[in-house]
Design a protein around this motif. Structure first.
Motif, PDB file in Angstrom:
ATOM      1  N   VAL A  25       0.853  -1.199   0.000  1.00  0.00           N
ATOM      2  CA  VAL A  25       0.000   0.000   0.000  1.00  0.00           C
ATOM      3  C   VAL A  25       0.882   1.240   0.000  1.00  0.00           C
ATOM      4  CG1 VAL A  25      -1.900  -1.142   1.225  1.00  0.00           C
ATOM      5  CG2 VAL A  25      -0.209   0.148   2.515  1.00  0.00           C
ATOM      6  N   TYR A  26       0.290   2.341  -0.444  1.00  0.00           N
ATOM      7  CA  TYR A  26       0.997   3.609  -0.303  1.00  0.00           C
ATOM      8  C   TYR A  26       0.026   4.648   0.224  1.00  0.00           C
ATOM      9  CZ  TYR A  26      -0.921   5.833  -4.530  1.00  0.00           C
ATOM     10  OH  TYR A  26      -1.746   6.407  -5.462  1.00  0.00           O
ATOM     11  N   PHE A  27       0.601   5.659   0.847  1.00  0.00           N
ATOM     12  CA  PHE A  27      -0.194   6.743   1.395  1.00  0.00           C
ATOM     13  C   PHE A  27       0.274   8.044   0.763  1.00  0.00           C
ATOM     14  CE2 PHE A  27      -1.373  10.055   4.368  1.00  0.00           C
ATOM     15  CZ  PHE A  27      -2.692   9.724   4.622  1.00  0.00           C
ATOM     16  N   PHE A  28      -0.669   8.751   0.151  1.00  0.00           N
ATOM     17  CA  PHE A  28      -0.376  10.051  -0.434  1.00  0.00           C
ATOM     18  C   PHE A  28      -0.423  11.083   0.691  1.00  0.00           C
ATOM     19  CE2 PHE A  28      -1.351  13.960  -2.679  1.00  0.00           C
ATOM     20  CZ  PHE A  28      -0.382  13.928  -3.667  1.00  0.00           C
ATOM     21  N   SER A  29       0.740  11.524   1.096  1.00  0.00           N
ATOM     22  CA  SER A  29       0.878  12.394   2.258  1.00  0.00           C
ATOM     23  C   SER A  29       0.864  13.868   1.890  1.00  0.00           C
ATOM     24  CB  SER A  29       2.209  12.088   2.966  1.00  0.00           C
ATOM     25  OG  SER A  29       2.449  13.023   3.984  1.00  0.00           O
ATOM     26  N   GLN A  30       0.362  14.670   2.790  1.00  0.00           N
ATOM     27  CA  GLN A  30       0.509  16.120   2.720  1.00  0.00           C
ATOM     28  C   GLN A  30       0.937  16.627   4.094  1.00  0.00           C
ATOM     29  OE1 GLN A  30      -0.313  18.456  -0.448  1.00  0.00           O
ATOM     30  NE2 GLN A  30       0.968  16.633  -0.508  1.00  0.00           N
ATOM     31  N   ALA A  31       1.667  15.785   4.809  1.00  0.00           N
ATOM     32  CA  ALA A  31       2.154  16.137   6.146  1.00  0.00           C
ATOM     33  C   ALA A  31       3.079  17.349   6.067  1.00  0.00           C
ATOM     34  CB  ALA A  31       2.890  14.955   6.765  1.00  0.00           C
ATOM     35  N   VAL A  32       2.945  18.231   7.034  1.00  0.00           N
ATOM     36  CA  VAL A  32       3.818  19.410   7.108  1.00  0.00           C
ATOM     37  C   VAL A  32       4.572  19.447   8.435  1.00  0.00           C
ATOM     38  CG1 VAL A  32       2.481  20.775   5.444  1.00  0.00           C
ATOM     39  CG2 VAL A  32       1.930  20.909   7.886  1.00  0.00           C
ATOM     40  N   THR A  33       4.466  18.357   9.211  1.00  0.00           N
ATOM     41  CA  THR A  33       5.233  18.213  10.448  1.00  0.00           C
ATOM     42  C   THR A  33       5.525  16.722  10.667  1.00  0.00           C
ATOM     43  OG1 THR A  33       3.335  17.861  11.919  1.00  0.00           O
ATOM     44  CG2 THR A  33       4.018  20.165  11.555  1.00  0.00           C
ATOM     45  N   ALA A  34       6.510  16.450  11.508  1.00  0.00           N
ATOM     46  CA  ALA A  34       6.805  15.058  11.862  1.00  0.00           C
ATOM     47  C   ALA A  34       5.610  14.428  12.570  1.00  0.00           C
ATOM     48  CB  ALA A  34       8.053  14.988  12.737  1.00  0.00           C
ATOM     49  N   LYS A  35       4.937  15.199  13.398  1.00  0.00           N
ATOM     50  CA  LYS A  35       3.774  14.689  14.126  1.00  0.00           C
ATOM     51  C   LYS A  35       2.665  14.273  13.152  1.00  0.00           C
ATOM     52  CE  LYS A  35       0.864  15.654  18.063  1.00  0.00           C
ATOM     53  NZ  LYS A  35       0.723  16.380  19.294  1.00  0.00           N
ATOM     54  N   GLU A  36       2.479  15.050  12.093  1.00  0.00           N
ATOM     55  CA  GLU A  36       1.479  14.676  11.091  1.00  0.00           C
ATOM     56  C   GLU A  36       1.899  13.416  10.341  1.00  0.00           C
ATOM     57  OE1 GLU A  36       0.386  17.903   8.508  1.00  0.00           O
ATOM     58  OE2 GLU A  36      -0.401  19.089  10.156  1.00  0.00           O
ATOM     59  N   GLY A  37       3.195  13.253  10.062  1.00  0.00           N
ATOM     60  CA  GLY A  37       3.680  12.024   9.436  1.00  0.00           C
ATOM     61  C   GLY A  37       3.360  10.814  10.292  1.00  0.00           C
ATOM     62  N   GLU A  38       3.561  10.952  11.589  1.00  0.00           N
ATOM     63  CA  GLU A  38       3.236   9.871  12.521  1.00  0.00           C
ATOM     64  C   GLU A  38       1.735   9.586  12.522  1.00  0.00           C
ATOM     65  OE1 GLU A  38       3.462   8.839  17.306  1.00  0.00           O
ATOM     66  OE2 GLU A  38       4.292  10.723  16.573  1.00  0.00           O
ATOM     67  N   ALA A  39       0.914  10.639  12.534  1.00  0.00           N
ATOM     68  CA  ALA A  39      -0.539  10.465  12.532  1.00  0.00           C
ATOM     69  C   ALA A  39      -1.002   9.761  11.254  1.00  0.00           C
ATOM     70  CB  ALA A  39      -1.239  11.814  12.688  1.00  0.00           C
ATOM     71  N   GLU A  40      -0.396  10.112  10.134  1.00  0.00           N
ATOM     72  CA  GLU A  40      -0.753   9.454   8.878  1.00  0.00           C
ATOM     73  C   GLU A  40      -0.410   7.968   8.937  1.00  0.00           C
ATOM     74  OE1 GLU A  40      -0.308  13.256   5.837  1.00  0.00           O
ATOM     75  OE2 GLU A  40       1.323  11.798   5.954  1.00  0.00           O
ATOM     76  N   ALA A  41       0.751   7.639   9.478  1.00  0.00           N
ATOM     77  CA  ALA A  41       1.153   6.236   9.597  1.00  0.00           C
ATOM     78  C   ALA A  41       0.193   5.473  10.513  1.00  0.00           C
ATOM     79  CB  ALA A  41       2.582   6.137  10.113  1.00  0.00           C
ATOM     80  N   LYS A  42      -0.192   6.080  11.610  1.00  0.00           N
ATOM     81  CA  LYS A  42      -1.139   5.418  12.513  1.00  0.00           C
ATOM     82  C   LYS A  42      -2.473   5.175  11.814  1.00  0.00           C
ATOM     83  CE  LYS A  42       0.900   6.870  16.878  1.00  0.00           C
ATOM     84  NZ  LYS A  42       0.779   7.708  18.079  1.00  0.00           N
ATOM     85  N   PHE A  43      -2.898   6.125  10.997  1.00  0.00           N
ATOM     86  CA  PHE A  43      -4.127   5.978  10.216  1.00  0.00           C
ATOM     87  C   PHE A  43      -4.008   4.769   9.273  1.00  0.00           C
ATOM     88  CE2 PHE A  43      -6.519   7.020   6.317  1.00  0.00           C
ATOM     89  CZ  PHE A  43      -7.803   7.117   6.836  1.00  0.00           C
ATOM     90  N   VAL A  44      -2.876   4.655   8.591  1.00  0.00           N
ATOM     91  CA  VAL A  44      -2.652   3.524   7.683  1.00  0.00           C
ATOM     92  C   VAL A  44      -2.679   2.212   8.461  1.00  0.00           C
ATOM     93  CG1 VAL A  44      -0.977   2.410   6.146  1.00  0.00           C
ATOM     94  CG2 VAL A  44      -1.367   4.879   5.985  1.00  0.00           C
TER      95      VAL A  44
END
Length: 169
Positions: A25-44
């Protein structure tokens, strides 16, 4: 900044599995902080619910392109600095790894040389996009996206075409 699930995610994952295809799988990210990157990963990870994957979970961050429908002032990730996105990618990848999956970062030649700090991300797999007869980048990568003009029976639009170079075992 909103986390969205592809409306066909569960159906596509199940269908591919039922057809005997290897899964990733891949996730199309629009994270603008490390915390958002982590939140996106948790969502996945929540969406995967522990399902077995054969291929990595990929972080795909692309600079948004303003348009009539999406004016520049509405694009929160527009012109986000590479060091910020590198931190988001690292956070995403670490969270995915902690969740028991193989993380990967998708990028093109410009991002490889002028955007990401790939030394920070060197512990993860790379998926490289370049639409030429041969890839020309000095970084090792597992997957090469060589075209966005492929065709597949049953799909009306063109599709991306990729080659995976499995590591030696």
């Amino acid at each position: 900044g909103v986390l969205n699930l592809d409306q066909n995610f569960a159906e596509n994952l199940a269908g591919a599995s039922d057809a005997g295809l290897q899964l990733g799988v891949y996730f199309f990210s629009q994270a603008v902080t490390a915390k958002e990157g982590e939140a996106e990963a948790k969502f996945v990870l929540e969406q995967l619910e522990g399902k077995k994957l054969d291929f990595p979970v990929v972080f795909d961050w692309e600079d948004p392109v303003p348009s009539e429908d999406l004016p520049a002032e509405t694009l929160r990730a527009l012109n986000c600095p590479g060091e910020t996105v590198t931190a988001a990618a690292k956070s995403f990848c670490e969270t995915i790894k902690e969740g028991g999956y193989t993380p990967c970062v998708y990028f093109n030649k410009h991002q490889a040389y002028y955007f990401y700090d790939l030394d920070v991300l060197k512990d993860y797999e790379f998926w490289y996009a370049e639409y030429n007869p041969r890839p020309a980048v000095c970084y090792h990568f597992r997957t090469w996206q060589y075209s966005d003009q492929g065709t597949v029976p049953g799909i009306e639009t063109t599709v991306d075409m990729n080659l995976c170079f499995e590591p030696r075992k």
